[in-house]
Design an enzyme around this catalytic site. Sequence first.
Site, PDB file in Angstrom:
ATOM      1  N   ASN A  79       1.220  -1.115  -0.013  1.00 17.20           N
ATOM      2  CA  ASN A  79      -0.073  -0.040  -0.149  1.00 17.20           C
ATOM      3  C   ASN A  79       1.055   1.591   0.218  1.00 17.20           C
ATOM      4  O   ASN A  79       0.308   2.509  -0.275  1.00 17.20           O
ATOM      5  CB  ASN A  79      -0.853   0.171   0.983  1.00 17.20           C
ATOM      6  CG  ASN A  79      -1.444   1.038   1.503  1.00 17.20           C
ATOM      7  OD1 ASN A  79      -2.667   1.511   0.813  1.00 17.20           O
ATOM      8  ND2 ASN A  79      -0.765   1.736   2.763  1.00 17.20           N
ATOM      9  N   TYR A 146       6.930   9.426 -10.751  1.00 15.69           N
ATOM     10  CA  TYR A 146       5.582   8.428  -9.747  1.00 15.69           C
ATOM     11  C   TYR A 146       4.452   7.997 -10.793  1.00 15.69           C
ATOM     12  O   TYR A 146       4.225   6.605 -11.431  1.00 15.69           O
ATOM     13  CB  TYR A 146       3.505   9.346  -9.000  1.00 15.69           C
ATOM     14  CG  TYR A 146       3.092   9.114  -8.761  1.00 15.69           C
ATOM     15  CD1 TYR A 146       2.948   8.370  -6.990  1.00 15.69           C
ATOM     16  CD2 TYR A 146       1.583   9.139  -8.853  1.00 15.69           C
ATOM     17  CE1 TYR A 146       2.335   7.825  -6.165  1.00 15.69           C
ATOM     18  CE2 TYR A 146       0.707   8.126  -8.314  1.00 15.69           C
ATOM     19  CZ  TYR A 146       1.041   7.958  -7.167  1.00 15.69           C
ATOM     20  OH  TYR A 146      -0.080   6.937  -6.748  1.00 15.69           O
ATOM     21  N   THR A 183      -6.499  11.779   1.632  1.00 14.60           N
ATOM     22  CA  THR A 183      -5.764  11.229   2.177  1.00 14.60           C
ATOM     23  C   THR A 183      -4.821  12.480   1.946  1.00 14.60           C
ATOM     24  O   THR A 183      -4.235  13.939   1.578  1.00 14.60           O
ATOM     25  CB  THR A 183      -5.116  10.646   1.967  1.00 14.60           C
ATOM     26  OG1 THR A 183      -4.167   9.832   0.140  1.00 14.60           O
ATOM     27  CG2 THR A 183      -5.593   8.731   1.169  1.00 14.60           C
TER      28      THR A 183
END
Length: 243
Positions: A79, A146, A183
């Site tokens: 995760n 990313y 988040t």
Amino acid sequence: MKTYIITGTTSGIGLELVNQLLEAGHTVYGIARKENDIDHPQYHHVLLDLTETSKLADTVKEIIKEVSPEASSYTLINNAGTIDPIGMVGEIDGELIAKSIAVNLTAPMVLTGAFIHALAAIDMPKKVVQISSGAGRNALDGWSSYCAGKAGLDRFTEAAQLEESNKRNGVRLVSIAPGIIDTSMQQTIRQSSTSAFPSVERFKEYKASGQLSNAKDVAKKLIGFIESEQFYKVDVLTDLRNL
């Protein structure tokens, strides 16, 4: 009793996954570079920075050795991830690029390999879940590191699943994009400059208009998917929003 190994368990989806799995009576080993406040007899926290890739395989090996013989299944959830560095190619620091790839790609690869190796002789359900991203499947300017890490994670998972599908007692692997979630990573994204991330205003609008998913709801849906028969039937590359 099901056993879960989860990286990035101090916030966001990782923390929600831990809380909900513990509430359901499962055993959880959390790997993170920071401590968390979880105090539960079935939770075991492993303090480790995922950029220390040389320590990861031994960490998984030791966790598997500690697991109760009453375990009925094993699941690894990779995760943890980092959005940094955000910026244009040619302007971002090389060391930050290396750290990004270590966290988003190298660590999941090493952990997955160690997990498969350690459980090779054990005949019970064994699952690996990679938390991927739409950025691994659709490029965004400013997110080259990313995007590369998540795209690599998708291809790695596909290759590993091809290998495991040829084994009598292989591991089932799925790389799943969970959608856009509210988040700390989203906070980091919204703080980007337009020059570093030209799409920043779009992500600010996601927050302003309530389009971000709740981490608790996403974790609940993810657990339901992992524990369902659907987990064995979907494509290796899957989007949680389509389930």
